[in-house]
Design a protein around this motif. Structure first.
Motif, PDB file in Angstrom:
ATOM      1  N   GLY A 154      49.669  45.226  28.116  1.00  0.00           N
ATOM      2  CA  GLY A 154      50.431  43.986  28.152  1.00  0.00           C
ATOM      3  C   GLY A 154      49.576  42.799  27.746  1.00  0.00           C
ATOM      4  O   GLY A 154      48.332  42.858  27.785  1.00  0.00           O
ATOM      5  N   ALA A 155      50.264  41.746  27.328  1.00  0.00           N
ATOM      6  CA  ALA A 155      49.567  40.509  26.951  1.00  0.00           C
ATOM      7  C   ALA A 155      50.424  39.298  27.319  1.00  0.00           C
ATOM      8  O   ALA A 155      50.278  38.233  26.743  1.00  0.00           O
ATOM      9  N   GLY A 156      51.321  39.473  28.309  1.00  0.00           N
ATOM     10  CA  GLY A 156      52.167  38.367  28.770  1.00  0.00           C
ATOM     11  C   GLY A 156      51.449  37.577  29.858  1.00  0.00           C
ATOM     12  O   GLY A 156      50.215  37.601  29.967  1.00  0.00           O
ATOM     13  N   GLY A 157      52.247  36.876  30.678  1.00  0.00           N
ATOM     14  CA  GLY A 157      51.674  36.012  31.708  1.00  0.00           C
ATOM     15  C   GLY A 157      50.796  36.761  32.700  1.00  0.00           C
ATOM     16  O   GLY A 157      49.671  36.340  32.987  1.00  0.00           O
ATOM     17  N   ALA A 158      51.285  37.868  33.232  1.00  0.00           N
ATOM     18  CA  ALA A 158      50.522  38.619  34.230  1.00  0.00           C
ATOM     19  C   ALA A 158      49.262  39.219  33.606  1.00  0.00           C
ATOM     20  O   ALA A 158      48.189  39.240  34.221  1.00  0.00           O
ATOM     21  N   ALA A 159      49.398  39.682  32.366  1.00  0.00           N
ATOM     22  CA  ALA A 159      48.248  40.284  31.679  1.00  0.00           C
ATOM     23  C   ALA A 159      47.149  39.247  31.429  1.00  0.00           C
ATOM     24  O   ALA A 159      45.956  39.573  31.473  1.00  0.00           O
ATOM     25  N   VAL A 177      46.196  46.590  25.150  1.00  0.00           N
ATOM     26  CA  VAL A 177      47.223  47.298  24.369  1.00  0.00           C
ATOM     27  C   VAL A 177      48.551  46.588  24.585  1.00  0.00           C
ATOM     28  O   VAL A 177      49.021  46.483  25.719  1.00  0.00           O
ATOM     29  N   ASN A 178      49.132  46.095  23.512  1.00  0.00           N
ATOM     30  CA  ASN A 178      50.411  45.380  23.657  1.00  0.00           C
ATOM     31  C   ASN A 178      51.312  45.659  22.471  1.00  0.00           C
ATOM     32  O   ASN A 178      50.848  45.867  21.352  1.00  0.00           O
ATOM     33  N   ARG A 179      52.617  45.667  22.742  1.00  0.00           N
ATOM     34  CA  ARG A 179      53.613  45.893  21.687  1.00  0.00           C
ATOM     35  C   ARG A 179      53.404  44.910  20.545  1.00  0.00           C
ATOM     36  O   ARG A 179      53.369  45.297  19.386  1.00  0.00           O
ATOM     37  N   SER A 180      53.236  43.645  20.878  1.00  0.00           N
ATOM     38  CA  SER A 180      52.961  42.655  19.829  1.00  0.00           C
ATOM     39  C   SER A 180      51.443  42.532  19.659  1.00  0.00           C
ATOM     40  O   SER A 180      50.739  42.054  20.556  1.00  0.00           O
ATOM     41  N   LEU A 181      50.950  42.993  18.503  1.00  0.00           N
ATOM     42  CA  LEU A 181      49.503  42.973  18.256  1.00  0.00           C
ATOM     43  C   LEU A 181      48.971  41.535  18.237  1.00  0.00           C
ATOM     44  O   LEU A 181      47.898  41.244  18.757  1.00  0.00           O
ATOM     45  N   LYS A 182      49.758  40.651  17.663  1.00  0.00           N
ATOM     46  CA  LYS A 182      49.340  39.251  17.553  1.00  0.00           C
ATOM     47  C   LYS A 182      49.053  38.657  18.939  1.00  0.00           C
ATOM     48  O   LYS A 182      48.056  37.969  19.150  1.00  0.00           O
ATOM     49  N   ARG A 183      49.934  38.969  19.880  1.00  0.00           N
ATOM     50  CA  ARG A 183      49.764  38.447  21.242  1.00  0.00           C
ATOM     51  C   ARG A 183      48.502  39.040  21.890  1.00  0.00           C
ATOM     52  O   ARG A 183      47.773  38.345  22.585  1.00  0.00           O
ATOM     53  N   ALA A 184      48.265  40.333  21.646  1.00  0.00           N
ATOM     54  CA  ALA A 184      47.053  40.983  22.192  1.00  0.00           C
ATOM     55  C   ALA A 184      45.805  40.354  21.588  1.00  0.00           C
ATOM     56  O   ALA A 184      44.829  40.071  22.295  1.00  0.00           O
ATOM     57  N   ALA A 219      50.338  45.725  33.031  1.00  0.00           N
ATOM     58  CA  ALA A 219      50.820  44.350  33.237  1.00  0.00           C
ATOM     59  C   ALA A 219      51.996  44.078  32.320  1.00  0.00           C
ATOM     60  O   ALA A 219      52.288  42.936  31.999  1.00  0.00           O
ATOM     61  N   THR A 220      52.679  45.148  31.882  1.00  0.00           N
ATOM     62  CA  THR A 220      53.931  44.967  31.150  1.00  0.00           C
ATOM     63  C   THR A 220      55.074  45.097  32.162  1.00  0.00           C
ATOM     64  O   THR A 220      54.858  45.508  33.308  1.00  0.00           O
ATOM     65  N   SER A 221      56.274  44.776  31.709  1.00  0.00           N
ATOM     66  CA  SER A 221      57.429  44.968  32.588  1.00  0.00           C
ATOM     67  C   SER A 221      58.087  46.322  32.342  1.00  0.00           C
ATOM     68  O   SER A 221      59.154  46.598  32.902  1.00  0.00           O
ATOM     69  N   VAL A 222      57.451  47.175  31.539  1.00  0.00           N
ATOM     70  CA  VAL A 222      58.030  48.495  31.241  1.00  0.00           C
ATOM     71  C   VAL A 222      57.925  49.379  32.486  1.00  0.00           C
ATOM     72  O   VAL A 222      56.838  49.599  33.012  1.00  0.00           O
ATOM     73  N   GLY A 223      59.083  49.855  32.943  1.00  0.00           N
ATOM     74  CA  GLY A 223      59.125  50.675  34.155  1.00  0.00           C
ATOM     75  C   GLY A 223      59.784  49.929  35.308  1.00  0.00           C
ATOM     76  O   GLY A 223      60.042  50.508  36.353  1.00  0.00           O
ATOM     77  N   MET A 224      60.037  48.635  35.086  1.00  0.00           N
ATOM     78  CA  MET A 224      60.626  47.842  36.157  1.00  0.00           C
ATOM     79  C   MET A 224      62.142  48.065  36.235  1.00  0.00           C
ATOM     80  O   MET A 224      62.706  48.134  37.317  1.00  0.00           O
ATOM     81  N   HIS A 225      62.760  48.161  35.067  1.00  0.00           N
ATOM     82  CA  HIS A 225      64.224  48.280  35.054  1.00  0.00           C
ATOM     83  C   HIS A 225      64.692  49.666  34.619  1.00  0.00           C
ATOM     84  O   HIS A 225      65.882  49.909  34.522  1.00  0.00           O
ATOM     85  N   ASP A 247      49.495  49.827  38.715  1.00  0.00           N
ATOM     86  CA  ASP A 247      50.727  49.306  38.112  1.00  0.00           C
ATOM     87  C   ASP A 247      51.099  48.016  38.835  1.00  0.00           C
ATOM     88  O   ASP A 247      51.384  48.039  40.038  1.00  0.00           O
ATOM     89  N   MET A 248      51.064  46.898  38.129  1.00  0.00           N
ATOM     90  CA  MET A 248      51.371  45.616  38.762  1.00  0.00           C
ATOM     91  C   MET A 248      52.816  45.513  39.220  1.00  0.00           C
ATOM     92  O   MET A 248      53.171  44.673  40.030  1.00  0.00           O
ATOM     93  N   ILE A 249      53.672  46.403  38.718  1.00  0.00           N
ATOM     94  CA  ILE A 249      55.074  46.428  39.171  1.00  0.00           C
ATOM     95  C   ILE A 249      55.107  46.912  40.625  1.00  0.00           C
ATOM     96  O   ILE A 249      54.392  47.845  40.991  1.00  0.00           O
ATOM     97  N   ASN A 270      50.615  50.774  43.405  1.00  0.00           N
ATOM     98  CA  ASN A 270      51.570  49.801  42.849  1.00  0.00           C
ATOM     99  C   ASN A 270      51.116  48.366  43.134  1.00  0.00           C
ATOM    100  O   ASN A 270      50.105  48.141  43.796  1.00  0.00           O
ATOM    101  N   GLY A 271      51.889  47.395  42.627  1.00  0.00           N
ATOM    102  CA  GLY A 271      51.457  45.995  42.657  1.00  0.00           C
ATOM    103  C   GLY A 271      51.609  45.278  43.992  1.00  0.00           C
ATOM    104  O   GLY A 271      51.309  44.080  44.077  1.00  0.00           O
ATOM    105  N   LEU A 272      52.052  45.995  45.047  1.00  0.00           N
ATOM    106  CA  LEU A 272      52.228  45.310  46.332  1.00  0.00           C
ATOM    107  C   LEU A 272      50.914  44.762  46.876  1.00  0.00           C
ATOM    108  O   LEU A 272      50.876  43.690  47.487  1.00  0.00           O
TER     109      LEU A 272
END
Ligand code: NDP
Length: 301
Positions: A154-159, A177-184, A219-225, A247-249, A270-272
């Motif tokens: 991930g490369a969002g806020g939490a990452a 490692v992030n889906r958007s390479l530019k953000r990483a 630190a991605t949201s993948v797996g949350m929903h 897993d931060m989730i 987990n992230g608790l």
């Protein structure tokens, strides 16, 4: 330091001095499902501090008014969550250097009419890892992760908080490692300004080469929903059983990533625990008191 409720020791019948409780709360949108009120209120009550923790649902247009209201003497401060962690930074009178580097504030402390911004997510992650046996606590209370290789998904806020935390804890190398390479790449460049170790950024996990003594942090949201994995099973399987997966989730408590890691003999969490430690650090910033960790933990699922 916040005074506990006062008792008159000279009186045979002890009289509770009536004081209106201080207020502290969570600023975000949404906030309804947060675990923070239960955890923080239990801590205030356990220490006899007359404070009340509230949920302050705050859409973007109401953020400025909500934050500046904290300058009133009734307020201890606030926690800040999605989507305001970046926006509140510019509203602070003073920002802690770590929060400045990360570019996000998750804790506001009110001091004599001034607002100070901090980021407790980053050290909260390190304390959560330390609780699992990772890293050494230094004399100043910070955690060192020297010798460990970190893979950050991930490369969002939490990452962003996690990347600065890991770099500040001197991991041997950091792979983002992030889906958007530019953000990483953007995150890697930011972190590299204050970190002398090697940083790699990838968008295709196929190129991920495992190292011994690895930490994998989601630190991605993948797996949350859904039951998706932020890392394909066959890539995860390249790592040894000495790998620790964080897993931060925390909702759901058991993600598919943690499930698969455990099947492969790896330890995971987990992230608790990060939620707990960021909250405990915020509590100490507001009150000057060590947080009652066990009391707070007992309020989490
Ligand atoms: P952001 O929206 O800022 O970032 C989301 C990240 O997930 C990005 O890296 C994004 O990649 C990636 N992502 C989202 N969907 C996909 C997908 N379908 N496939 C691949 N990558 C995807 O969210 P946050 O950083 O604020 O939060 C991330 C997680 O961390 C959440 O689950 C949140 O609950 C958790 N968290 C836990 C905390 C704790 O105390 N335990 C504290 C803070 C957050 P891209 O850049 O390509 O869009």
């Amino acid at each position: 330091m916040v005074a506990p409720m006062m008792m008159d020791k000279n009186s045979t019948i002890q009289t509770m001095v009536t004081i209106s409780p201080l207020q502290v709360g969570l600023i975000g949108d949404p906030v309804a499902h947060s675990f923070s009120p239960g955890m923080q209120q239990a801590a205030f009550d356990a220490l006899g501090i007359a404070a009340h923790y509230e949920l302050w649902h705050t859409p973007a247009h109401a953020l400025l008014e909500r934050v500046r209201a904290l300058c009133d003497e009734r307020y201890l401060g606030a926690n800040v969550t999605i989507p305001h962690k970046e926006a509140v930074l510019a509203l602070m009178d003073k920002v802690d250097p770590l929060a400045t580097r990360i570019g996000a504030v998750n804790t506001i402390v009110h001091h004599d009419g001034y607002l100070h911004g901090y980021n407790t997510d980053a050290p909260g992650l390190l304390y959560a890892l330390h609780e699992q046996g990772f890293g050494m606590k230094q004399h100043d209370g910070t955690i060192s992760l020297k010798g460990l290789s970190a893979v950050l998904l991930g490369a969002g806020g939490a990452a962003r908080g996690a990347a600065f935390a890991l770099a500040g804890a001197h991991v041997a190398q950091l792979i983002i490692v992030n889906r958007s390479l530019k953000r990483a790449q953007h995150l890697a460049a930011k972190v590299q300004q204050t970190y002398s170790g090697p940083i790699f950024s990838l968008n295709d996990p196929q190129f991920l080469l495992p190292r011994p003594a690895s930490l994998i942090i989601n630190a991605t949201s993948v797996g949350m929903h859904d039951e998706q994995m932020p890392l394909p099973v066959e890539i995860l399987a390249r790592f040894g059983s000495d790998t620790f997966v964080y897993d931060m989730i925390y909702n759901p408590i058991q993600t598919q990533l943690l499930c698969q890691a455990r099947i492969m003999g790896m330890h995971g969490e987990n992230g608790l625990s990060m939620l707990l430690h960021q909250g405990a650090l915020a509590f100490t910033l507001w009150t000057g008191e060590p947080a009652p960790l066990d009391v707070m933990r007992s309020k989490l699922p």
